[in-house]
Design an enzyme around this catalytic site. Structure first.
Site, mmCIF file in Angstrom:
data_model
loop_
_atom_site.group_PDB
_atom_site.id
_atom_site.type_symbol
_atom_site.label_atom_id
_atom_site.label_comp_id
_atom_site.label_asym_id
_atom_site.label_seq_id
_atom_site.Cartn_x
_atom_site.Cartn_y
_atom_site.Cartn_z
ATOM 1 N N HIS A 41 0.848 -1.192 0.000
ATOM 2 C CA HIS A 41 0.000 0.000 0.000
ATOM 3 C C HIS A 41 0.886 1.247 0.000
ATOM 4 O O HIS A 41 2.067 1.184 0.363
ATOM 5 C CB HIS A 41 -0.912 -0.001 1.228
ATOM 6 C CG HIS A 41 -2.033 -0.974 1.096
ATOM 7 N ND1 HIS A 41 -2.623 -1.576 2.167
ATOM 8 C CD2 HIS A 41 -2.685 -1.444 0.002
ATOM 9 C CE1 HIS A 41 -3.585 -2.374 1.755
ATOM 10 N NE2 HIS A 41 -3.634 -2.312 0.449
ATOM 11 N N GLY A 83 -2.854 -1.702 -8.103
ATOM 12 C CA GLY A 83 -3.753 -2.486 -7.250
ATOM 13 C C GLY A 83 -5.193 -2.011 -7.254
ATOM 14 O O GLY A 83 -6.118 -2.789 -7.519
ATOM 15 N N ASP A 101 -4.456 -6.188 -7.873
ATOM 16 C CA ASP A 101 -4.605 -7.212 -6.836
ATOM 17 C C ASP A 101 -5.346 -8.420 -7.398
ATOM 18 O O ASP A 101 -4.992 -9.568 -7.121
ATOM 19 C CB ASP A 101 -5.396 -6.659 -5.629
ATOM 20 C CG ASP A 101 -4.698 -5.504 -4.944
ATOM 21 O OD1 ASP A 101 -3.462 -5.511 -4.879
ATOM 22 O OD2 ASP A 101 -5.407 -4.593 -4.468
ATOM 23 N N ASP A 147 -1.316 -1.686 4.784
ATOM 24 C CA ASP A 147 -1.375 -0.614 5.773
ATOM 25 C C ASP A 147 -2.543 -0.848 6.729
ATOM 26 O O ASP A 147 -3.695 -0.656 6.347
ATOM 27 C CB ASP A 147 -1.527 0.727 5.054
ATOM 28 C CG ASP A 147 -1.427 1.922 5.976
ATOM 29 O OD1 ASP A 147 -1.485 1.739 7.208
ATOM 30 O OD2 ASP A 147 -1.292 3.043 5.462
ATOM 31 N N HIS A 198 -10.310 -0.175 -2.042
ATOM 32 C CA HIS A 198 -10.404 -1.473 -2.732
ATOM 33 C C HIS A 198 -10.221 -2.628 -1.739
ATOM 34 O O HIS A 198 -9.716 -3.688 -2.098
ATOM 35 C CB HIS A 198 -9.411 -1.535 -3.889
ATOM 36 C CG HIS A 198 -7.972 -1.418 -3.496
ATOM 37 N ND1 HIS A 198 -7.424 -0.280 -2.972
ATOM 38 C CD2 HIS A 198 -6.960 -2.308 -3.552
ATOM 39 C CE1 HIS A 198 -6.148 -0.485 -2.715
ATOM 40 N NE2 HIS A 198 -5.840 -1.708 -3.057
ATOM 41 N N ASP A 242 -10.998 -6.212 -2.731
ATOM 42 C CA ASP A 242 -9.988 -6.833 -3.595
ATOM 43 C C ASP A 242 -8.832 -7.379 -2.762
ATOM 44 O O ASP A 242 -8.288 -8.451 -3.044
ATOM 45 C CB ASP A 242 -9.427 -5.822 -4.601
ATOM 46 C CG ASP A 242 -10.491 -5.245 -5.516
ATOM 47 O OD1 ASP A 242 -11.531 -5.899 -5.700
ATOM 48 O OD2 ASP A 242 -10.283 -4.138 -6.023
ATOM 49 N N ARG A 280 -7.500 -14.165 0.579
ATOM 50 C CA ARG A 280 -8.299 -15.394 0.615
ATOM 51 C C ARG A 280 -7.798 -16.417 -0.397
ATOM 52 O O ARG A 280 -7.605 -17.583 -0.080
ATOM 53 C CB ARG A 280 -9.775 -15.089 0.344
ATOM 54 C CG ARG A 280 -10.640 -16.340 0.380
ATOM 55 C CD ARG A 280 -12.070 -16.076 -0.092
ATOM 56 N NE ARG A 280 -12.778 -17.329 -0.195
ATOM 57 C CZ ARG A 280 -12.690 -18.179 -1.223
ATOM 58 N NH1 ARG A 280 -11.912 -17.897 -2.250
ATOM 59 N NH2 ARG A 280 -13.358 -19.313 -1.226
#
Length: 154
Positions: free
Chosen positions: A22, A69, A74, A94, A101, A104, A110
């Site tokens: 980030h 991203g 991402d 962060d 987002h 995302d 996941r």
């Protein structure tokens, strides 16, 4: 994980490492990557857009860059994880700043968990991953058995 079968895959000795940071964490990732340059140079690097460009400039190493991203980078990395084209994720996120987002980001983490790849979310855990004896050798790990999953749907 109930309802899905698993199989095993051998992760190659030369890893494909995804690098993401980030905005407020980019400097931390760049400093870490510079400190770990010799180790990272032994592997293939892929990153989200801005992070990838900054890493290439700082390290002088080839880095395949996705788009930014927030614009879908991402998700591009998540797709590569699902396609078993990424072996490890280093994601300096962060924890103090809300991200527009965020769905995302959660999806990326996941899919990394689903496909059982190593994930580091900060400098300390990234150091531990790179210093692992498994880092530079082939390693067998459990992954979802997608072929069996498809047979069960038919």
């Amino acid at each position: 994980m109930i309802g899905i079968s698993f199989t095993h895959k051998t992760m190659a000795a030369r890893k494909r490492i995804a690098l993401v940071a980030h905005d407020h964490c980019k400097v931390f990732l760049l400093d870490w990557a510079e400190r770990q340059k010799d180790k990272l140079a032994q592997h293939e690097l892929v990153a989200t857009g801005t992070t990838g460009l900054l890493l290439q400039q700082r390290l002088g190493l080839p880095v395949e860059s996705m788009i930014s991203g927030p614009l879908g980078g991402d998700q591009q990395l998540g797709a590569q994880i699902a396609e078993q084209r990424v072996d490890m994720l280093v994601f300096f996120w962060d924890p103090f700043e809300p991200q527009p987002h965020d769905p995302d980001i959660k999806a990326l983490l996941r899919v990394a968990a689903v496909w059982n790849i190593p994930v580091a979310c900060n400098e300390c855990s990234a150091d531990y991953l790179l210093s692992s004896p498994l880092m530079d050798q082939a390693h067998e790990h459990r992954i979802p058995d997608y072929a069996t999953y498809l047979q069960g749907r038919g």
